[in-house]
Design a protein around this motif. Structure first.
Motif, mmCIF file in Angstrom:
data_model
loop_
_atom_site.group_PDB
_atom_site.id
_atom_site.type_symbol
_atom_site.label_atom_id
_atom_site.label_comp_id
_atom_site.label_asym_id
_atom_site.label_seq_id
_atom_site.Cartn_x
_atom_site.Cartn_y
_atom_site.Cartn_z
ATOM 1 N N SER A 292 0.823 -1.208 0.000
ATOM 2 C CA SER A 292 0.000 0.000 0.000
ATOM 3 C C SER A 292 0.855 1.254 0.000
ATOM 4 N N ASP A 293 0.233 2.379 -0.342
ATOM 5 C CA ASP A 293 0.922 3.663 -0.271
ATOM 6 C C ASP A 293 1.392 3.953 1.154
ATOM 7 N N ALA A 294 0.537 3.639 2.141
ATOM 8 C CA ALA A 294 0.882 3.925 3.541
ATOM 9 C C ALA A 294 2.093 3.134 4.003
ATOM 10 N N ALA A 295 2.255 1.921 3.477
ATOM 11 C CA ALA A 295 3.440 1.124 3.815
ATOM 12 C C ALA A 295 4.655 1.585 3.041
ATOM 13 N N ALA A 296 4.449 1.961 1.770
ATOM 14 C CA ALA A 296 5.569 2.280 0.888
ATOM 15 C C ALA A 296 6.236 3.600 1.221
ATOM 16 N N ALA A 297 5.470 4.630 1.542
ATOM 17 C CA ALA A 297 6.066 5.958 1.719
ATOM 18 C C ALA A 297 7.139 5.991 2.814
ATOM 19 N N PRO A 298 6.885 5.467 4.023
ATOM 20 C CA PRO A 298 7.926 5.520 5.051
ATOM 21 C C PRO A 298 9.158 4.664 4.732
ATOM 22 N N ALA A 299 9.027 3.761 3.761
ATOM 23 C CA ALA A 299 10.169 2.914 3.393
ATOM 24 C C ALA A 299 11.343 3.739 2.917
ATOM 25 N N LEU B 165 8.655 -5.329 3.103
ATOM 26 C CA LEU B 165 7.251 -4.932 3.192
ATOM 27 C C LEU B 165 6.362 -5.851 2.350
ATOM 28 N N ALA B 166 6.855 -6.219 1.180
ATOM 29 C CA ALA B 166 6.083 -7.134 0.337
ATOM 30 C C ALA B 166 5.926 -8.501 1.002
ATOM 31 N N ASP B 167 6.984 -8.951 1.695
ATOM 32 C CA ASP B 167 6.942 -10.258 2.360
ATOM 33 C C ASP B 167 6.033 -10.268 3.578
ATOM 34 N N THR B 168 5.856 -9.115 4.225
ATOM 35 C CA THR B 168 5.155 -9.078 5.514
ATOM 36 C C THR B 168 3.830 -8.326 5.454
ATOM 37 N N GLN B 169 3.363 -7.967 4.267
ATOM 38 C CA GLN B 169 2.151 -7.151 4.198
ATOM 39 C C GLN B 169 0.909 -7.894 4.692
ATOM 40 N N THR C 167 1.192 -10.220 7.282
ATOM 41 C CA THR C 167 1.416 -10.567 8.689
ATOM 42 C C THR C 167 1.463 -9.342 9.597
ATOM 43 N N HIS C 168 1.708 -8.164 9.035
ATOM 44 C CA HIS C 168 1.758 -6.929 9.825
ATOM 45 C C HIS C 168 0.861 -5.868 9.194
ATOM 46 N N ASP C 169 0.130 -5.178 10.027
ATOM 47 C CA ASP C 169 -0.785 -4.132 9.554
ATOM 48 C C ASP C 169 -0.019 -2.807 9.457
ATOM 49 N N TRP C 170 0.794 -2.660 8.405
ATOM 50 C CA TRP C 170 1.596 -1.448 8.243
ATOM 51 C C TRP C 170 0.723 -0.212 8.092
#
Length: 357
Positions: free
Chosen positions: A158-165, A314-318, A320-323
């Motif tokens: 998601s955008d929310a997971a990707a931006a802080p990366a 992030l792709a591996d854990t999307q 298992t974790h609610d980023w």
């Protein structure tokens, strides 16, 4: 297909010092080889930008801040642009980009320290009138120059997971690489902000024997458990000495640095990454360092590979974790001034989105 900008403009929130932001429409430069323009879908607000706006750290003004963002390619320069893995990027492709832009040829770059390039430029840290004025994410579009690292974003992230990366997650990859292989190791994560929560998740994902999180905020410690910590401790509580093989200090607090150092077992490794603003000195007992075979290192920013590792993680854990739960619902870019304060509770990042008509 002509992928030049054709006088494309960006609507930016220009920081003029203090708490003052001004909406401006600015023209994109003509693209050179290896350059691109990205339309920003979401930008998150890193704590370092809050420190800049509140005067804790220096920053040039006027400028466009923001170094955590995700968006889509809208134009590329002559010869095209490729991501870190070599894929040719086309308009519409979803990407993130690095905090640093390096020359790739100076002694530091050739030694593998591109984050300390002698002609370094930094995303969201450059003066508006400088060679890379349109460098920040708090805008509708950003100009990506040659030398920046670009990583493709899978649809499932998601955008929310990707931006802080682009800052937090990639920095954690560099920090834990500096700490060595954590498989079977007892890990301390000092500071349970965005970096700390990611560090707990990465250490657990890499099969650490245990992951202890320390922070002053009980809500953040509860969050740390949800993201991989096996135990938590308030930073005000006395800690067991000589109990960790690897400690990563992400808060920058002087007492926390001391506590992390004191927690190390024989052969322990301490990685400092949170101490990025002036603070009091920390007393070091060199005899203990020698007799206990301790290692101490610092990490500031990251190398290109760490940005790709962050996206892969992030792709591996999307599932298992609610980023997404760590990032607030996006607000309009026009509200940026009111969001320049540390978010509360379990939200670790405020976010901004540009309205597109």
């Amino acid at each position: 297909m002509d992928t030049q900008t054709r006088r494309l403009t960006t609507s930016a929130q220009v920081w003029n010092g203090g708490q003052v932001f001004e909406a401006q429409k600015l023209e994109m430069p003509e693209l050179a080889a290896g350059e691109a323009v990205v339309a920003i879908d979401l930008a998150t607000i890193c704590g370092s930008d809050i420190h800049t706006v509140t005067g804790r750290r220096a920053g040039p003004s006027p400028s466009i801040l923001g170094h955590e963002a995700v968006g889509r390619i809208v134009a590329v320069g002559p010869g095209g642009v490729r991501d870190f893995l070599g894929k040719e990027l086309l308009p519409g492709d979803r990407v993130i980009w690095s905090v640093t832009v390096s020359c790739g040829s100076c002694d530091r770059c050739t030694a593998g320290r591109t984050a300390k390039c002698r002609s370094l430029l930094k995303t969201g840290h450059e003066p508006l009138g400088g060679p890379w004025g349109l460098s920040g994410g708090y805008a509708s579009h950003i100009h990506l120059p040659h030398g920046i690292t670009v990583v493709s974003v899978p649809d499932r992230v998601s955008d929310a997971a990707a931006a802080p990366a682009a800052c937090a997650t990639a920095t954690v990859m560099a920090v834990l690489e500096a700490g060595g292989d954590v498989r079977g190791q007892r890990v301390l994560v000092s500071g349970a902000g965005m970096l700390g929560i990611v560090a707990c998740a990465v250490a657990a994902h890499r099969d650490a024997a245990s992951v202890e999180a320390r922070d002053l905020n009980p809500e953040r410690l509860e969050l740390a458990r949800e993201f991989g910590a096996t135990s938590t401790r308030l930073a005000t509580e006395p800690a067991t000495s000589s109990s960790h093989d690897v400690a990563v200090e992400l808060s920058g607090s002087q007492p926390a640095v001391l506590a992390a150092l004191e927690s190390l077992a024989i052969g322990g490794r301490l990685v400092l990454a949170g101490s990025v603003a002036p603070g009091p000195n920390v007393a070091l007992d060199p005899e203990r360092v020698v007799r206990s075979l301790l290692s101490l290192t610092g990490v500031h920013n990251y190398e290109p590979r760490h940005l790709q590792l962050a996206m892969d993680f992030l792709a591996d854990t999307q599932r298992t974790h609610d980023w997404d739960s760590l990032v607030a619902t996006p607000r309009p870019m026009t509200e940026i001034g009111s969001l320049m304060q540390q978010p509360q509770g379990r939200i670790l990042r405020s976010s901004l989105a540009h309205h597109r008509s």
